[in-house]
Design a protein around this motif. Structure first.
Motif, short mmCIF file in Angstrom:
data_model
loop_
_atom_site.label_atom_id
_atom_site.label_comp_id
_atom_site.label_asym_id
_atom_site.label_seq_id
_atom_site.Cartn_x
_atom_site.Cartn_y
_atom_site.Cartn_z
N GLY A 1 0.84 -1.18 0.00
CA GLY A 1 0.00 0.00 0.00
C GLY A 1 0.88 1.24 0.00
N PRO A 2 0.32 2.42 -0.19
CA PRO A 2 1.13 3.64 -0.35
C PRO A 2 1.98 4.01 0.86
N ASP A 3 1.66 3.44 2.05
CA ASP A 3 2.50 3.72 3.21
C ASP A 3 3.14 2.44 3.74
N GLY A 4 3.34 1.46 2.82
CA GLY A 4 4.02 0.24 3.21
C GLY A 4 3.11 -0.82 3.78
N GLN A 5 1.79 -0.66 3.61
CA GLN A 5 0.86 -1.67 4.11
C GLN A 5 1.09 -2.99 3.38
N ARG A 6 1.05 -4.08 4.14
CA ARG A 6 1.29 -5.40 3.56
C ARG A 6 0.22 -5.75 2.53
N ARG A 7 -0.99 -5.31 2.77
CA ARG A 7 -2.07 -5.53 1.81
C ARG A 7 -2.47 -4.19 1.22
N GLY A 8 -2.53 -4.17 -0.07
CA GLY A 8 -2.90 -2.93 -0.72
C GLY A 8 -2.08 -2.68 -1.97
N GLU A 9 -2.40 -1.61 -2.64
CA GLU A 9 -1.71 -1.23 -3.85
C GLU A 9 -1.30 0.23 -3.75
N GLY A 10 -0.42 0.62 -4.64
CA GLY A 10 -0.02 2.02 -4.67
C GLY A 10 1.47 2.23 -4.61
N MET A 11 2.23 1.20 -4.19
CA MET A 11 3.68 1.34 -4.14
C MET A 11 4.34 0.03 -4.59
N SER A 12 5.31 0.14 -5.48
CA SER A 12 6.13 -1.00 -5.91
C SER A 12 7.58 -0.68 -5.60
N VAL A 13 8.27 -1.64 -5.03
CA VAL A 13 9.67 -1.47 -4.64
C VAL A 13 10.49 -2.58 -5.29
N PHE A 14 11.50 -2.19 -6.04
CA PHE A 14 12.39 -3.18 -6.66
C PHE A 14 13.56 -3.44 -5.73
N VAL A 15 13.78 -4.71 -5.42
CA VAL A 15 14.88 -5.12 -4.55
C VAL A 15 15.91 -5.88 -5.37
N ALA A 16 17.09 -5.33 -5.49
CA ALA A 16 18.21 -5.99 -6.17
C ALA A 16 19.12 -6.58 -5.11
N SER A 17 19.25 -7.90 -5.11
CA SER A 17 20.10 -8.58 -4.13
C SER A 17 21.49 -8.81 -4.72
N PHE A 18 22.49 -8.44 -3.95
CA PHE A 18 23.88 -8.65 -4.37
C PHE A 18 24.55 -9.54 -3.33
N GLU A 19 24.21 -10.81 -3.37
CA GLU A 19 24.85 -11.76 -2.49
C GLU A 19 26.20 -12.16 -3.07
N PRO A 20 27.12 -12.68 -2.26
CA PRO A 20 28.39 -13.15 -2.80
C PRO A 20 28.15 -14.20 -3.88
N PRO A 21 29.05 -14.32 -4.85
CA PRO A 21 28.84 -15.29 -5.92
C PRO A 21 28.82 -16.71 -5.37
N PRO A 22 28.06 -17.61 -6.00
CA PRO A 22 28.04 -19.01 -5.54
C PRO A 22 29.40 -19.66 -5.75
N ARG A 23 29.65 -20.72 -5.01
CA ARG A 23 30.94 -21.39 -5.07
C ARG A 23 30.87 -22.66 -5.91
N MET A 24 31.95 -22.93 -6.62
CA MET A 24 32.15 -24.20 -7.30
C MET A 24 33.41 -24.81 -6.72
N LEU A 25 33.28 -26.00 -6.12
CA LEU A 25 34.40 -26.70 -5.53
C LEU A 25 34.75 -27.88 -6.43
N VAL A 26 35.94 -27.83 -7.01
CA VAL A 26 36.39 -28.86 -7.93
C VAL A 26 37.47 -29.68 -7.22
N PHE A 27 37.21 -30.95 -7.01
CA PHE A 27 38.16 -31.81 -6.31
C PHE A 27 38.86 -32.73 -7.30
#
Length: 373
Positions: A180-206
């Protein structure tokens, strides 16, 4: 943003204004995923891609407009638009692209974000891309697991988005949230894009063999942080594996157990056991198959595979644990060389990650790109 980060930092530090276009939502057979970015400069330059070439020309023009007037824009490109074929998005997909002007005045917190991404700290960027109050567009927060910088306009908004963004960051997800426009969990009026920058995944080669060298090159190309581990110091050298991020001399099972205990492996980690030697591969597979990893594969002939399974059963492994082992490793591509074998292994990893079947697309029907969750 990671794709254009180096150029973005350079222009930011030089005092320039750039137009940053980010894919924030996709539908149907869209060519790029949310988070893909393209940057345009005041000098008529472009870096990165939002569609693999389909709509770059139109986005470039929009970026120049945003640089000139400073007003962010959320634009949809897709087959449903009258101009879909004009801009080149003929694949049937739909892209929502958010374009904003970035400089030291509009984004003073950017150096903190860039430093976290570069040093592989987990961090998320939350940006208001739609709001019933136009003044809220472009407001943002940088969110780490333990702190927050920025403000979306109210404590209610900040708390809701912080909680949700941290949940997305923990699972490595990037996407758009709706409130909702003030961050209400239910409602419409606001969209927020979240870009996650987690560390890259690991490849372990044995196993420090020639196949491992090819696997390290391809793993690095695919965005993994690659470790090659072998107990034999004469083979496990950086000069033999220049594309690996690290080369470790240790017993594979001991190294894997220590990394798990230190919290440095997770559900995105992939393990490729290429040793061909029971004294190496049986102990490390005992460790790996009891962890929640993204992929565990072991190289060898079918005869080697059956012998390995017998040894693992004798060591106490259950059938449920053994069922998660990809062995013989890779997809049936007819691979012969180390490089072709590495492609086969990578193809299996990609197929399992996204639910692909490893078939020729010309013999299948339905969407090419699967929806992600």
């Amino acid at each position: 943003m990671r794709d254009v980060l180096d150029e973005l930092v350079k222009r930011y530090e030089a005092g320039e204004t750039v137009g940053l276009a980010t894919v924030v939502a996709t539908f149907s057979s869209a060519p790029r995923s949310p988070g893909a970015a393209m940057m345009v400069t005041e000098r008529d330059e472009a870096f990165g891609s939002v569609s693999g070439g389909c709509v770059e020309g139109a986005v470039y023009d929009l970026g120049q407009t945003v640089i000139a007037d400073g007003q962010p824009v959320l634009q949809r490109y897709g087959v449903s638009d009258d101009d879909a074929f004009a801009v080149g998005l003929t694949c049937g997909g739909i892209l929502d692209i958010y374009v904003e002007a970035v400089n030291s005045q509009s984004f003073p917190e950017f150096p903190q974000l860039a430093e976290s991404i570069r040093t592989e700290q987990a961090v998320a960027l939350a940006t208001v891309i739609e709001h019933s109050d136009a003044a809220r567009l472009g407001q943002r927060m940088i969110i780490w697991p333990d702190r927050v910088v920025g403000d979306l306009g109210s404590s209610r908004m900040n708390d809701a988005v912080t909680d949700d963004a941290r949940g997305m960051l923990a699972t490595g997800r990037t996407g758009t949230l709706h409130y909702g426009p003030d961050g209400q969990r239910r409602g419409e009026g606001m969209s927020v894009f979240v870009a996650s920058f987690e560390p890259p995944p690991r490849m372990l080669v044995f196993g420090a063999i020639d196949f491992a060298s090819a696997m390290a090159r391809l793993g690095s190309f695919l965005g993994y942080r690659v470790t090659v581990c072998d107990a034999r110091p004469v083979f496990a050298t950086k000069s033999r594996f220049p594309e690996a991020d690290e080369v470790v001399v240790d017993w594979p099972h001991r190294y894997l157990k220590a990394e798990a205990e230190a919290g440095r492996v997770d559900a995105r980690t992939v393990v490729a056991v290429l040793t061909h030697d029971p004294k190496f591969d049986v102990p490390v597979l005992q460790e790996a198959l009891r962890m929640e990893l993204g992929y565990v594969g072991a190289m060898g002939s079918r005869r080697t595979h059956e012998d390995r399974l017998d040894r693992l059963r004798e060591a106490g492994m259950t059938e449920a644990e053994l069922s998660t082992l990809s062995s013989p490793i890779g997809l049936d591509l007819g691979a012969r060389t180390p490089e072709e074998t590495a492609v086969s292994i990578a193809a299996e990893i990609i197929s399992l990650r996204w639910g692909g079947r490893g078939e020729r697309l010309m013999t299948t029907a339905g969407p090419i790109h699967r929806e992600t969750t």
